[in-house]
Design an enzyme around this catalytic site. Structure first.
Site, PDB file in Angstrom:
ATOM      1  N   CYS A 128      31.447  41.754  45.123  1.00 58.94           N
ATOM      2  CA  CYS A 128      30.489  41.909  46.272  1.00 58.94           C
ATOM      3  C   CYS A 128      31.263  42.626  47.469  1.00 58.94           C
ATOM      4  O   CYS A 128      30.838  43.467  48.046  1.00 58.94           O
ATOM      5  CB  CYS A 128      30.023  40.719  46.600  1.00 58.94           C
ATOM      6  N   ASP A 129      32.355  42.122  47.576  1.00 56.41           N
ATOM      7  CA  ASP A 129      33.106  42.833  48.686  1.00 56.41           C
ATOM      8  C   ASP A 129      33.537  44.251  48.316  1.00 56.41           C
ATOM      9  O   ASP A 129      33.168  44.971  49.294  1.00 56.41           O
ATOM     10  CB  ASP A 129      34.579  41.974  48.889  1.00 56.41           C
TER      11      ASP A 129
END
Length: 166
Positions: free
Chosen positions: A60-61
């Site tokens: 997600c980062d």
């Protein structure tokens, strides 16, 4: 119906699958200042919606960083949204700590309005399934990707090509 797994376990997606050519449904989410945002707040813009389970995870980062970098090249008529179930406070902290300023982070934690409207609410986990949607200036979905395994990356190039084609 879209089949999705998260850490190789099947999950149930709440809501209807969003298909290319569909009118994007309205939703209500919360911004980093605790204000409500809806799809209408971005009316007339080309929108890339990057959906992630949580900004505090590696994929997600990376996904949010990638779209933040790419968003800098688009003009004022394009907005890139990152939507997750993370609390607005956590999103604001994460963006500040990571220099993220080209994407708009929005939280669906309150009532899963976006997740239910776009068919990405993972019932068992109360998280959003990794997905990408491109919506044109008239509110029509022109690209939709539901990532089959939630810990995998989306197809960044295809999503960006769909946005550039608008």
């Amino acid at each position: 119906m879209v089949q999705v797994t998260f850490i190789n376990n099947p999950v149930t997606l709440v809501g209807d699958e969003m298909k290319v050519g569909s009118k994007a449904p309205n939703f209500t989410v919360v911004d980093n200042g605790l204000g409500e945002k809806t799809l209408q707040d971005f009316a007339g813009k080309k929108i890339l919606v990057s959906v992630v389970p949580s900004l505090d995870t590696g994929v997600c980062d990376a996904q949010t960083r990638r779209f933040n970098e790419e968003a800098a090249a688009f003009g004022e008529d394009v907005v890139v949204l990152t939507i997750s179930m993370d609390l607005p406070f956590a999103q604001k902290r994460w963006c500040g700590a990571n220099g993220i300023d080209n994407v708009v982070t929005l939280s669906d934690h309150r009532d899963a309005s976006f997740g239910d409207a776009f068919g990405v609410h993972m019932k068992e986990l109360r998280l959003l399934a990794r997905s990408i949607f491109v919506i044109d200036a008239t509110g029509t979905v022109t690209y939709a990707e539901y990532v089959s395994e939630g810990t995998n990356h989306p197809d960044y190039d295809k999503a960006l090509e769909a946005l550039k084609a608008l």
